[in-house]
Design a protein around this motif. Sequence first.
Motif, PDB file in Angstrom:
ATOM      1  N   ARG A   1     -32.529  23.401  -3.396  1.00  0.00           N
ATOM      2  CA  ARG A   1     -32.279  24.787  -3.030  1.00  0.00           C
ATOM      3  C   ARG A   1     -31.520  25.498  -4.143  1.00  0.00           C
ATOM      4  NH1 ARG A   1     -28.192  26.732   1.634  1.00  0.00           N
ATOM      5  NH2 ARG A   1     -28.443  28.978   1.354  1.00  0.00           N
ATOM      6  N   ASN A   2     -31.705  26.831  -4.221  1.00  0.00           N
ATOM      7  CA  ASN A   2     -31.008  27.626  -5.233  1.00  0.00           C
ATOM      8  C   ASN A   2     -29.500  27.442  -5.135  1.00  0.00           C
ATOM      9  OD1 ASN A   2     -33.419  28.660  -6.113  1.00  0.00           O
ATOM     10  ND2 ASN A   2     -33.232  30.598  -5.010  1.00  0.00           N
ATOM     11  N   ARG A   3     -28.863  27.448  -6.291  1.00  0.00           N
ATOM     12  CA  ARG A   3     -27.401  27.368  -6.336  1.00  0.00           C
ATOM     13  C   ARG A   3     -26.785  28.738  -6.632  1.00  0.00           C
ATOM     14  NH1 ARG A   3     -25.588  22.201  -7.955  1.00  0.00           N
ATOM     15  NH2 ARG A   3     -23.502  23.106  -8.075  1.00  0.00           N
ATOM     16  N   ILE A   4     -27.601  29.712  -7.034  1.00  0.00           N
ATOM     17  CA  ILE A   4     -27.119  31.063  -7.314  1.00  0.00           C
ATOM     18  C   ILE A   4     -27.937  32.041  -6.471  1.00  0.00           C
ATOM     19  CG2 ILE A   4     -26.851  32.884  -9.052  1.00  0.00           C
ATOM     20  CD1 ILE A   4     -26.524  30.747 -11.158  1.00  0.00           C
ATOM     21  N   HIS A   5     -27.243  32.948  -5.784  1.00  0.00           N
ATOM     22  CA  HIS A   5     -27.946  33.985  -5.049  1.00  0.00           C
ATOM     23  C   HIS A   5     -27.193  35.309  -5.202  1.00  0.00           C
ATOM     24  CE1 HIS A   5     -24.962  32.777  -1.958  1.00  0.00           C
ATOM     25  NE2 HIS A   5     -25.060  34.036  -1.551  1.00  0.00           N
ATOM     26  N   VAL A   6     -27.807  36.374  -4.732  1.00  0.00           N
ATOM     27  CA  VAL A   6     -27.237  37.716  -4.829  1.00  0.00           C
ATOM     28  C   VAL A   6     -26.700  38.133  -3.468  1.00  0.00           C
ATOM     29  CG1 VAL A   6     -27.769  40.139  -5.264  1.00  0.00           C
ATOM     30  CG2 VAL A   6     -28.770  38.368  -6.719  1.00  0.00           C
ATOM     31  N   ASP A   7     -25.480  38.688  -3.451  1.00  0.00           N
ATOM     32  CA  ASP A   7     -24.915  39.318  -2.252  1.00  0.00           C
ATOM     33  C   ASP A   7     -25.044  40.826  -2.415  1.00  0.00           C
ATOM     34  OD1 ASP A   7     -24.123  36.923  -1.079  1.00  0.00           O
ATOM     35  OD2 ASP A   7     -22.145  36.978  -2.004  1.00  0.00           O
ATOM     36  N   LEU A   8     -25.674  41.466  -1.460  1.00  0.00           N
ATOM     37  CA  LEU A   8     -25.840  42.916  -1.502  1.00  0.00           C
ATOM     38  C   LEU A   8     -25.146  43.534  -0.301  1.00  0.00           C
ATOM     39  CD1 LEU A   8     -27.168  45.416  -2.847  1.00  0.00           C
ATOM     40  CD2 LEU A   8     -29.088  45.071  -1.273  1.00  0.00           C
ATOM     41  N   TYR A   9     -24.117  44.337  -0.567  1.00  0.00           N
ATOM     42  CA  TYR A   9     -23.381  45.023   0.493  1.00  0.00           C
ATOM     43  C   TYR A   9     -23.855  46.468   0.566  1.00  0.00           C
ATOM     44  CZ  TYR A   9     -20.246  41.019   0.388  1.00  0.00           C
ATOM     45  OH  TYR A   9     -19.731  39.746   0.440  1.00  0.00           O
ATOM     46  N   VAL A  10     -24.267  46.881   1.758  1.00  0.00           N
ATOM     47  CA  VAL A  10     -24.760  48.240   1.987  1.00  0.00           C
ATOM     48  C   VAL A  10     -24.121  48.775   3.266  1.00  0.00           C
ATOM     49  CG1 VAL A  10     -26.955  47.879   0.789  1.00  0.00           C
ATOM     50  CG2 VAL A  10     -26.778  47.370   3.228  1.00  0.00           C
ATOM     51  N   PRO A  11     -24.174  50.093   3.507  1.00  0.00           N
ATOM     52  CA  PRO A  11     -23.646  50.621   4.763  1.00  0.00           C
ATOM     53  C   PRO A  11     -24.369  50.019   5.965  1.00  0.00           C
ATOM     54  CG  PRO A  11     -23.948  52.393   3.172  1.00  0.00           C
ATOM     55  CD  PRO A  11     -24.580  51.170   2.582  1.00  0.00           C
ATOM     56  N   ALA A  12     -23.663  49.935   7.082  1.00  0.00           N
ATOM     57  CA  ALA A  12     -24.234  49.329   8.290  1.00  0.00           C
ATOM     58  C   ALA A  12     -25.480  50.056   8.755  1.00  0.00           C
ATOM     59  CB  ALA A  12     -23.175  49.314   9.397  1.00  0.00           C
ATOM     60  N   ASP A  13     -25.540  51.377   8.548  1.00  0.00           N
ATOM     61  CA  ASP A  13     -26.706  52.130   9.005  1.00  0.00           C
ATOM     62  C   ASP A  13     -27.869  52.041   8.027  1.00  0.00           C
ATOM     63  OD1 ASP A  13     -25.283  53.549   7.121  1.00  0.00           O
ATOM     64  OD2 ASP A  13     -25.342  55.467   8.177  1.00  0.00           O
ATOM     65  N   VAL A  14     -27.669  51.358   6.908  1.00  0.00           N
ATOM     66  CA  VAL A  14     -28.732  51.174   5.914  1.00  0.00           C
ATOM     67  C   VAL A  14     -29.304  49.763   5.964  1.00  0.00           C
ATOM     68  CG1 VAL A  14     -29.199  51.080   3.416  1.00  0.00           C
ATOM     69  CG2 VAL A  14     -27.841  52.950   4.366  1.00  0.00           C
ATOM     70  N   ALA A  15     -28.463  48.787   6.350  1.00  0.00           N
ATOM     71  CA  ALA A  15     -28.849  47.373   6.256  1.00  0.00           C
ATOM     72  C   ALA A  15     -30.157  47.031   6.981  1.00  0.00           C
ATOM     73  CB  ALA A  15     -27.706  46.489   6.751  1.00  0.00           C
ATOM     74  N   PRO A  16     -30.344  47.408   8.263  1.00  0.00           N
ATOM     75  CA  PRO A  16     -31.591  47.026   8.937  1.00  0.00           C
ATOM     76  C   PRO A  16     -32.841  47.558   8.244  1.00  0.00           C
ATOM     77  CG  PRO A  16     -29.956  47.756  10.527  1.00  0.00           C
ATOM     78  CD  PRO A  16     -29.428  48.107   9.182  1.00  0.00           C
ATOM     79  N   GLN A  17     -32.789  48.806   7.774  1.00  0.00           N
ATOM     80  CA  GLN A  17     -33.943  49.375   7.081  1.00  0.00           C
ATOM     81  C   GLN A  17     -34.208  48.659   5.757  1.00  0.00           C
ATOM     82  OE1 GLN A  17     -31.419  51.039   8.410  1.00  0.00           O
ATOM     83  NE2 GLN A  17     -32.064  52.969   9.360  1.00  0.00           N
ATOM     84  N   ARG A  18     -33.139  48.255   5.076  1.00  0.00           N
ATOM     85  CA  ARG A  18     -33.303  47.550   3.809  1.00  0.00           C
ATOM     86  C   ARG A  18     -33.956  46.187   4.048  1.00  0.00           C
ATOM     87  NH1 ARG A  18     -30.516  48.421  -1.050  1.00  0.00           N
ATOM     88  NH2 ARG A  18     -30.134  50.503  -0.200  1.00  0.00           N
ATOM     89  N   VAL A  19     -33.536  45.514   5.124  1.00  0.00           N
ATOM     90  CA  VAL A  19     -34.136  44.223   5.465  1.00  0.00           C
ATOM     91  C   VAL A  19     -35.609  44.392   5.800  1.00  0.00           C
ATOM     92  CG1 VAL A  19     -34.140  42.357   7.164  1.00  0.00           C
ATOM     93  CG2 VAL A  19     -31.971  43.171   6.209  1.00  0.00           C
ATOM     94  N   GLU A  20     -35.940  45.394   6.617  1.00  0.00           N
ATOM     95  CA  GLU A  20     -37.333  45.631   6.989  1.00  0.00           C
ATOM     96  C   GLU A  20     -38.184  45.913   5.765  1.00  0.00           C
ATOM     97  OE1 GLU A  20     -37.561  48.699   9.904  1.00  0.00           O
ATOM     98  OE2 GLU A  20     -36.313  47.648  11.362  1.00  0.00           O
ATOM     99  N   ALA A  21     -37.663  46.707   4.831  1.00  0.00           N
ATOM    100  CA  ALA A  21     -38.415  47.027   3.620  1.00  0.00           C
ATOM    101  C   ALA A  21     -38.652  45.779   2.775  1.00  0.00           C
ATOM    102  CB  ALA A  21     -37.669  48.081   2.811  1.00  0.00           C
ATOM    103  N   ALA A  22     -37.638  44.906   2.707  1.00  0.00           N
ATOM    104  CA  ALA A  22     -37.775  43.678   1.926  1.00  0.00           C
ATOM    105  C   ALA A  22     -38.823  42.754   2.538  1.00  0.00           C
ATOM    106  CB  ALA A  22     -36.431  42.963   1.834  1.00  0.00           C
ATOM    107  N   LEU A  23     -38.863  42.673   3.852  1.00  0.00           N
ATOM    108  CA  LEU A  23     -39.861  41.841   4.520  1.00  0.00           C
ATOM    109  C   LEU A  23     -41.262  42.406   4.308  1.00  0.00           C
ATOM    110  CD1 LEU A  23     -38.038  41.043   7.894  1.00  0.00           C
ATOM    111  CD2 LEU A  23     -38.154  39.647   5.812  1.00  0.00           C
ATOM    112  N   ALA A  24     -41.387  43.727   4.359  1.00  0.00           N
ATOM    113  CA  ALA A  24     -42.675  44.369   4.123  1.00  0.00           C
ATOM    114  C   ALA A  24     -43.166  44.166   2.695  1.00  0.00           C
ATOM    115  CB  ALA A  24     -42.583  45.859   4.439  1.00  0.00           C
ATOM    116  N   ALA A  25     -42.215  43.938   1.779  1.00  0.00           N
ATOM    117  CA  ALA A  25     -42.556  43.739   0.372  1.00  0.00           C
ATOM    118  C   ALA A  25     -42.824  42.272   0.045  1.00  0.00           C
ATOM    119  CB  ALA A  25     -41.439  44.269  -0.518  1.00  0.00           C
ATOM    120  N   GLY A  26     -42.923  41.426   1.062  1.00  0.00           N
ATOM    121  CA  GLY A  26     -43.280  40.034   0.840  1.00  0.00           C
ATOM    122  C   GLY A  26     -42.166  39.042   1.040  1.00  0.00           C
ATOM    123  N   GLY A  27     -40.984  39.503   1.466  1.00  0.00           N
ATOM    124  CA  GLY A  27     -39.856  38.608   1.671  1.00  0.00           C
ATOM    125  C   GLY A  27     -39.937  37.886   3.004  1.00  0.00           C
TER     126      GLY A  27
END
Length: 225
Positions: A166-192
């Motif tokens: 498993r990866n030993r390095i990853h990225v932490d992305l902090y966003v406003p609470a009202d942005v996080a769900p939409q950001r997750v949905e967009a990432a999943l739609a983009a192949g995540g």
Amino acid sequence: MWRMVESITSQRFHEFPGVDGWRVISTGAATYFPTGSFAKGVELVTRIGELADAANHHPDVDLRYPGVQVRLQTHEVKEQGWMLSERDAALAAQITDAAHALGIEPDPSRVQALQIAIDALDIAKLRPFWAVVLGYELVGDEDVTDPAAFGPNVWFQQMDAPRPQRNRIHVDLYVPADVAPQRVEAALAAGGSVVRDNGPNWWTLADPEGNEVDVAPWPDGFSGW
């Protein structure tokens, strides 16, 4: 001399009048002002400077051609890290008023903070390498930080055993609470894909080849770092 300043939580900050356009994330209370021109951005930064000097409380300001990002923190009590205080809320409201007078409205959906997280078996052995190779400084027991505050923070997470698959390095992305769900949905739609769903606290996502990013809002009850 350090002055005693009482810390406030993220939730308490957001309850202050005049700060609707601000969000608390891992780097403090922040917002983005889309100015539309460099000249208008300079006007806003000049006004922010006047307000900051009058309050003797100085934010981090990033001026670019299309806009200005502003971040507020309080350091008076903590020699390492930061906290939120009523001084941050008061200055945030004043900055918003100044921007409004210039015809500029805040866009908190543009606020985010990026952190690189490294899983380590021996944090004390790894941190000096990353500090010198990046030109950063050692902060606390788990971080190396850019003294100029331009680059992302690097945080070391303790491992109990090696994880060769498993990866030993990853990225932490902090966003406003009202942005996080939409950001997750967009990432999943983009192949995540979702590796761990701890929503609404955080989501661990992976790209199509397994590289990971944690997407997280900042907790309401947290007052600093």
